[in-house]
Design a protein around this motif. Sequence first.
Motif, PDB file in Angstrom:
ATOM      1  N   ARG A 131      -2.956 -16.177 -19.886  1.00 41.74           N
ATOM      2  CA  ARG A 131      -3.486 -14.933 -19.339  1.00 41.74           C
ATOM      3  C   ARG A 131      -4.337 -14.186 -20.361  1.00 41.74           C
ATOM      4  NH1 ARG A 131       1.343 -12.166 -15.879  1.00 41.74           N
ATOM      5  NH2 ARG A 131      -0.161 -10.438 -15.950  1.00 41.74           N
ATOM      6  N   LEU A 132      -3.865 -14.119 -21.586  1.00 43.17           N
ATOM      7  CA  LEU A 132      -4.623 -13.385 -22.597  1.00 43.17           C
ATOM      8  C   LEU A 132      -5.858 -14.150 -23.057  1.00 43.17           C
ATOM      9  CD1 LEU A 132      -1.800 -11.774 -24.767  1.00 43.17           C
ATOM     10  CD2 LEU A 132      -3.165 -10.743 -22.941  1.00 43.17           C
ATOM     11  N   LYS A 133      -5.750 -15.462 -23.174  1.00 45.54           N
ATOM     12  CA  LYS A 133      -6.899 -16.259 -23.598  1.00 45.54           C
ATOM     13  C   LYS A 133      -8.003 -16.240 -22.541  1.00 45.54           C
ATOM     14  CE  LYS A 133      -4.430 -19.405 -26.717  1.00 45.54           C
ATOM     15  NZ  LYS A 133      -5.285 -19.280 -27.911  1.00 45.54           N
ATOM     16  N   SER A 134      -7.631 -16.155 -21.269  1.00 43.93           N
ATOM     17  CA  SER A 134      -8.638 -16.076 -20.203  1.00 43.93           C
ATOM     18  C   SER A 134      -9.496 -14.826 -20.364  1.00 43.93           C
ATOM     19  CB  SER A 134      -7.952 -16.066 -18.830  1.00 43.93           C
ATOM     20  OG  SER A 134      -7.218 -17.251 -18.613  1.00 43.93           O
ATOM     21  N   ILE A 135      -8.846 -13.707 -20.649  1.00 45.68           N
ATOM     22  CA  ILE A 135      -9.590 -12.461 -20.846  1.00 45.68           C
ATOM     23  C   ILE A 135     -10.358 -12.501 -22.162  1.00 45.68           C
ATOM     24  CG2 ILE A 135      -9.429  -9.951 -20.881  1.00 45.68           C
ATOM     25  CD1 ILE A 135      -8.532 -11.336 -18.273  1.00 45.68           C
ATOM     26  N   GLU A 136      -9.783 -13.125 -23.167  1.00 41.27           N
ATOM     27  CA  GLU A 136     -10.449 -13.220 -24.466  1.00 41.27           C
ATOM     28  C   GLU A 136     -11.790 -13.932 -24.357  1.00 41.27           C
ATOM     29  OE1 GLU A 136      -9.734 -15.341 -28.821  1.00 41.27           O
ATOM     30  OE2 GLU A 136      -8.054 -15.095 -27.442  1.00 41.27           O
ATOM     31  N   VAL A 137     -11.864 -14.981 -23.522  1.00 40.20           N
ATOM     32  CA  VAL A 137     -13.120 -15.712 -23.344  1.00 40.20           C
ATOM     33  C   VAL A 137     -14.190 -14.785 -22.765  1.00 40.20           C
ATOM     34  CG1 VAL A 137     -14.246 -17.592 -22.088  1.00 40.20           C
ATOM     35  CG2 VAL A 137     -11.995 -17.956 -23.097  1.00 40.20           C
ATOM     36  N   ASP A 168     -18.609  -6.222  -1.546  1.00 43.66           N
ATOM     37  CA  ASP A 168     -18.999  -5.120  -2.424  1.00 43.66           C
ATOM     38  C   ASP A 168     -18.399  -5.297  -3.819  1.00 43.66           C
ATOM     39  OD1 ASP A 168     -20.511  -3.889  -0.471  1.00 43.66           O
ATOM     40  OD2 ASP A 168     -18.816  -2.698   0.277  1.00 43.66           O
ATOM     41  N   VAL A 169     -17.183  -5.817  -3.876  1.00 44.55           N
ATOM     42  CA  VAL A 169     -16.561  -6.100  -5.164  1.00 44.55           C
ATOM     43  C   VAL A 169     -17.344  -7.196  -5.885  1.00 44.55           C
ATOM     44  CG1 VAL A 169     -14.522  -7.043  -6.304  1.00 44.55           C
ATOM     45  CG2 VAL A 169     -14.264  -5.335  -4.503  1.00 44.55           C
ATOM     46  N   CYS A 170     -17.700  -8.232  -5.141  1.00 45.39           N
ATOM     47  CA  CYS A 170     -18.457  -9.344  -5.731  1.00 45.39           C
ATOM     48  C   CYS A 170     -19.747  -8.854  -6.371  1.00 45.39           C
ATOM     49  CB  CYS A 170     -18.776 -10.393  -4.666  1.00 45.39           C
ATOM     50  SG  CYS A 170     -17.325 -11.255  -4.005  1.00 45.39           S
ATOM     51  N   LYS A 171     -20.386  -7.903  -5.733  1.00 46.40           N
ATOM     52  CA  LYS A 171     -21.664  -7.402  -6.237  1.00 46.40           C
ATOM     53  C   LYS A 171     -21.503  -6.539  -7.486  1.00 46.40           C
ATOM     54  CE  LYS A 171     -23.759  -7.333  -1.632  1.00 46.40           C
ATOM     55  NZ  LYS A 171     -24.262  -6.479  -0.532  1.00 46.40           N
ATOM     56  N   ALA A 172     -20.289  -6.035  -7.735  1.00 48.21           N
ATOM     57  CA  ALA A 172     -20.097  -5.056  -8.808  1.00 48.21           C
ATOM     58  C   ALA A 172     -19.519  -5.638 -10.092  1.00 48.21           C
ATOM     59  CB  ALA A 172     -19.177  -3.939  -8.310  1.00 48.21           C
ATOM     60  N   VAL A 173     -18.985  -6.852 -10.047  1.00 46.73           N
ATOM     61  CA  VAL A 173     -18.246  -7.343 -11.213  1.00 46.73           C
ATOM     62  C   VAL A 173     -19.160  -7.988 -12.253  1.00 46.73           C
ATOM     63  CG1 VAL A 173     -16.119  -7.649  -9.896  1.00 46.73           C
ATOM     64  CG2 VAL A 173     -17.728  -9.559 -10.108  1.00 46.73           C
ATOM     65  N   ASP A 174     -18.698  -7.907 -13.514  1.00 48.03           N
ATOM     66  CA  ASP A 174     -19.435  -8.491 -14.634  1.00 48.03           C
ATOM     67  C   ASP A 174     -18.970  -9.906 -14.961  1.00 48.03           C
ATOM     68  OD1 ASP A 174     -20.933  -6.006 -15.437  1.00 48.03           O
ATOM     69  OD2 ASP A 174     -18.875  -5.282 -15.656  1.00 48.03           O
ATOM     70  N   ALA A 175     -17.798 -10.272 -14.469  1.00 47.47           N
ATOM     71  CA  ALA A 175     -17.244 -11.593 -14.762  1.00 47.47           C
ATOM     72  C   ALA A 175     -16.284 -11.988 -13.650  1.00 47.47           C
ATOM     73  CB  ALA A 175     -16.512 -11.596 -16.103  1.00 47.47           C
ATOM     74  N   VAL A 176     -16.111 -13.292 -13.485  1.00 52.93           N
ATOM     75  CA  VAL A 176     -15.206 -13.832 -12.472  1.00 52.93           C
ATOM     76  C   VAL A 176     -14.270 -14.825 -13.151  1.00 52.93           C
ATOM     77  CG1 VAL A 176     -15.008 -15.110 -10.308  1.00 52.93           C
ATOM     78  CG2 VAL A 176     -16.991 -13.623 -10.701  1.00 52.93           C
ATOM     79  N   ILE A 177     -12.978 -14.649 -12.932  1.00 55.00           N
ATOM     80  CA  ILE A 177     -11.989 -15.599 -13.436  1.00 55.00           C
ATOM     81  C   ILE A 177     -11.245 -16.182 -12.247  1.00 55.00           C
ATOM     82  CG2 ILE A 177      -9.961 -15.957 -14.892  1.00 55.00           C
ATOM     83  CD1 ILE A 177     -10.774 -13.567 -16.548  1.00 55.00           C
ATOM     84  N   ASN A 178     -11.167 -17.504 -12.195  1.00 58.18           N
ATOM     85  CA  ASN A 178     -10.427 -18.178 -11.138  1.00 58.18           C
ATOM     86  C   ASN A 178      -9.063 -18.593 -11.665  1.00 58.18           C
ATOM     87  OD1 ASN A 178      -9.579 -19.533  -8.871  1.00 58.18           O
ATOM     88  ND2 ASN A 178     -10.810 -21.348  -9.244  1.00 58.18           N
ATOM     89  N   TYR A 179      -8.003 -18.071 -11.057  1.00 55.52           N
ATOM     90  CA  TYR A 179      -6.640 -18.335 -11.525  1.00 55.52           C
ATOM     91  C   TYR A 179      -5.939 -19.438 -10.747  1.00 55.52           C
ATOM     92  CZ  TYR A 179      -6.893 -14.204 -14.478  1.00 55.52           C
ATOM     93  OH  TYR A 179      -7.255 -13.308 -15.456  1.00 55.52           O
ATOM     94  N   PRO A 184      -8.935 -24.250 -22.830  1.00 48.85           N
ATOM     95  CA  PRO A 184      -8.367 -25.553 -23.171  1.00 48.85           C
ATOM     96  C   PRO A 184      -7.223 -25.503 -24.164  1.00 48.85           C
ATOM     97  CG  PRO A 184     -10.348 -25.189 -24.446  1.00 48.85           C
ATOM     98  CD  PRO A 184     -10.199 -23.993 -23.536  1.00 48.85           C
ATOM     99  N   ASP A 185      -7.010 -24.360 -24.807  1.00 51.66           N
ATOM    100  CA  ASP A 185      -6.081 -24.309 -25.934  1.00 51.66           C
ATOM    101  C   ASP A 185      -4.797 -23.540 -25.618  1.00 51.66           C
ATOM    102  OD1 ASP A 185      -7.586 -22.007 -25.678  1.00 51.66           O
ATOM    103  OD2 ASP A 185      -7.679 -21.605 -27.824  1.00 51.66           O
ATOM    104  N   TYR A 186      -4.266 -23.750 -24.417  1.00 47.57           N
ATOM    105  CA  TYR A 186      -2.954 -23.191 -24.079  1.00 47.57           C
ATOM    106  C   TYR A 186      -2.134 -24.330 -23.474  1.00 47.57           C
ATOM    107  CZ  TYR A 186      -2.546 -23.470 -19.046  1.00 47.57           C
ATOM    108  OH  TYR A 186      -2.365 -23.954 -17.779  1.00 47.57           O
ATOM    109  N   SER A 216      -9.190 -20.136 -15.398  1.00 48.11           N
ATOM    110  CA  SER A 216      -7.991 -19.823 -16.170  1.00 48.11           C
ATOM    111  C   SER A 216      -7.084 -21.050 -16.202  1.00 48.11           C
ATOM    112  CB  SER A 216      -7.260 -18.627 -15.554  1.00 48.11           C
ATOM    113  OG  SER A 216      -6.120 -18.298 -16.314  1.00 48.11           O
ATOM    114  N   GLY A 217      -7.420 -21.991 -17.082  1.00 48.38           N
ATOM    115  CA  GLY A 217      -6.680 -23.234 -17.200  1.00 48.38           C
ATOM    116  C   GLY A 217      -7.521 -24.252 -17.941  1.00 48.38           C
ATOM    117  N   VAL A 218      -6.942 -25.438 -18.132  1.00 46.64           N
ATOM    118  CA  VAL A 218      -7.647 -26.492 -18.857  1.00 46.64           C
ATOM    119  C   VAL A 218      -8.647 -27.202 -17.951  1.00 46.64           C
ATOM    120  CG1 VAL A 218      -7.403 -28.635 -20.169  1.00 46.64           C
ATOM    121  CG2 VAL A 218      -5.689 -26.819 -20.409  1.00 46.64           C
ATOM    122  N   GLY A 219      -8.192 -27.624 -16.774  1.00 44.75           N
ATOM    123  CA  GLY A 219      -9.061 -28.339 -15.845  1.00 44.75           C
ATOM    124  C   GLY A 219     -10.150 -27.438 -15.297  1.00 44.75           C
TER     125      GLY A 219
END
Length: 336
Positions: free
Chosen positions: A310-316, A42-53, A98-100, A75-78
């Motif tokens: 953490r902040l750059k991930s959300i900024e994207v 249900d969460v998967c169906k409701a979200v606007d974005a997905v970030i993998n940490y 890529p810029d952290y 959330s990372g370079v690779g």
Amino acid sequence: MKILCANWQAADDAELERKHYPGIDFVLARSTNEKPAELDPDVCKAVDAVINYSPTHNVASPPTAFPKARIAVRSGVGFDNIDTAGWGARKIPACNVPDYGTTEVADHAIALMLALTRGTFSYPVAIEADGSQGWHFSKAPLIRRHKGATFGVIGLGRIGLAAARRAAAFDMKVIFYDPHLLSGVDLSTGYERVHSLAELMARSDVASVHTPLTDETRNLIGVTALAAAKPGLILVNTARGPIVDLDALEDAMRSGAVAGAGLDVLPSEPGDLDHALIKAWRQGEAWIANRLIVTPHAAFYSPASMVDLRLKSIEVVHAYLAEGRLTNCVNAEYLK
């Protein structure tokens, strides 16, 4: 705006993110090093974005499980652990950060080199273990002069370039191999470009890996590359573990073709401590003593770099969903 933070790693509950982006609803799915976080459908169906940490695992659910999502971020370079093709099939951009941590990883690469070539790892261990019997300059077998030695960079991206600059500050000659860079980079940087991995390996006293993990680079540093190595080569890998064939590296180190290695990443993580190379190192076998250093995929880390990440991930995500501005897209070939 609702963001799923898959494989959430931090001990806190995203206080940093909530402070800087108070209008976003963050849904945290925590994971361990052993397996990715299970996700509520249900969460998967409701979200606007997905970030993998996670630095090692992909998101547990496929892109098709997120019908409302408009962007996915690693959330990372690779970006080997984000489904670029799967998101691309839905015409959804997949991005990275890529810029952290650029300076941290470059510093770590040089630190691994110095630990081996200046004995800053070997000497303390010898003194701690053997007391006065360990108090001797010969206890570090890979000592050498850096001035005039050749530092080979495999992949001259942000981090590779930062590592090259640090090596140059030690009066090392810098060469690089990167078939994906446009012509003229050698002129703009002052570093010498070589056009084959074999040539770089044959000329380098230290070879430092800074490429992304792709089908092209998986096991790039394998039997063939290591067979071309200059006698006394030291290999440093702060990029991705599977770029280096660990079996081939073990053979090259046992034969003496490779003098030493500093590895921040391994093919599987947490590392396979029973692999023959790692096991020999952990058990202190004489043939590998003071020739290998392993760190736990920590090159990226500093408190400051984690704040940036953490902040750059959300900024994207925010730049795309709120402003329509796409940054750091790594699956553009699928979006055309």
